[in-house]
Motif scaffolding. Structure first.
Motif, mmCIF file in Angstrom:
data_model
loop_
_atom_site.group_PDB
_atom_site.id
_atom_site.type_symbol
_atom_site.label_atom_id
_atom_site.label_comp_id
_atom_site.label_asym_id
_atom_site.label_seq_id
_atom_site.Cartn_x
_atom_site.Cartn_y
_atom_site.Cartn_z
ATOM 1 N N MET A 1 0.845 -1.156 0.000
ATOM 2 C CA MET A 1 0.000 0.000 0.000
ATOM 3 C C MET A 1 0.901 1.233 0.000
ATOM 4 S SD MET A 1 -2.918 0.835 2.693
ATOM 5 C CE MET A 1 -2.393 1.882 3.965
ATOM 6 N N PRO A 2 0.807 2.065 -1.005
ATOM 7 C CA PRO A 2 1.661 3.244 -1.090
ATOM 8 C C PRO A 2 1.212 4.319 -0.100
ATOM 9 C CG PRO A 2 0.210 3.141 -2.990
ATOM 10 C CD PRO A 2 -0.017 1.882 -2.203
ATOM 11 N N CYS A 3 2.186 5.013 0.484
ATOM 12 C CA CYS A 3 1.912 6.084 1.446
ATOM 13 C C CYS A 3 1.897 7.422 0.712
ATOM 14 C CB CYS A 3 2.971 6.127 2.527
ATOM 15 S SG CYS A 3 3.038 4.657 3.545
ATOM 16 N N THR A 4 0.980 8.254 1.092
ATOM 17 C CA THR A 4 0.916 9.579 0.487
ATOM 18 C C THR A 4 1.880 10.507 1.196
ATOM 19 O OG1 THR A 4 -0.805 10.305 1.967
ATOM 20 C CG2 THR A 4 -1.518 9.240 -0.083
ATOM 21 N N GLU A 5 2.186 11.625 0.560
ATOM 22 C CA GLU A 5 3.112 12.590 1.142
ATOM 23 C C GLU A 5 2.534 13.172 2.429
ATOM 24 O OE1 GLU A 5 6.242 13.604 0.437
ATOM 25 O OE2 GLU A 5 6.264 11.957 -0.994
ATOM 26 N N ALA A 6 1.259 13.380 2.462
ATOM 27 C CA ALA A 6 0.619 13.933 3.664
ATOM 28 C C ALA A 6 0.757 12.959 4.840
ATOM 29 C CB ALA A 6 -0.849 14.252 3.378
ATOM 30 N N TYR A 7 0.605 11.646 4.573
ATOM 31 C CA TYR A 7 0.728 10.648 5.632
ATOM 32 C C TYR A 7 2.162 10.588 6.147
ATOM 33 C CZ TYR A 7 0.332 6.261 8.147
ATOM 34 O OH TYR A 7 0.355 5.299 9.123
#
Length: 152
Positions: A1-7
């Motif tokens: 699951m890819p992480c977003t920059e905000a996360y």
């Protein structure tokens, strides 16, 4: 699951906040420990002026030298500082004194001592333990001032 920059940024802020909290509480604990230590400490001026404790002492242990008791066993002189032990070591026969000397002062093994006297290791061990028991009894008698002879 890819992480977003905000996360990722959220995780970094949370970690930084955690580190700041840990460091703050570590500093508070160190400050409390230091203040507790300071409360328990007594100043040198208080000790010297109020209680009149001397700043230096002399110990009798270093002042009086030991009384020496030389004993000759196996052609070698052993200097003992315990008079009762010296007197007790003079009471057993020469052979038993030599066995005790070789075992405790020269660090011979029971096997080596047994070979020197033509005995087996177990007999030598028995002689050592028997002689030690009798030396202990002799020292107890000497320390209590009683006069009693023990045959080895």
């Amino acid at each position: 699951m890819p992480c977003t920059e905000a996360y990722k940024e959220h995780i970094m802020y949370m970690f930084n906040g955690f580190c700041k909290t840990v460091i703050r509480f570590a500093a508070i604990n160190a400050w409390r420990d230091r203040s507790r230590r300071r409360q328990k400490e007594i100043s040198l001026e208080y000790l010297t002026e109020e209680k009149f404790y001397p700043l230096g002492t002399t110990d009798e242990y270093f002042e009086a030298p030991y009384e020496e008791h030389p004993i000759t066993i196996c052609g070698q002189t052993v200097i003992l500082t315990n008079g009762e032990l010296a007197a007790a070591l003079l009471s057993p026969p020469e052979k038993n004194r030599e066995i005790i000397f070789l075992y405790f002062f020269r660090q011979y093994t029971q096997q080596e001592i047994g070979e020197m006297y033509g005995r087996c290791r177990s007999t030598t061990g028995y002689q050592i333990s028997r002689t030690l028991r009798l030396l202990q009894k002799k020292m107890e008698v000497l320390s209590h001032g009683e006069s009693e002879s023990f045959a080895l």
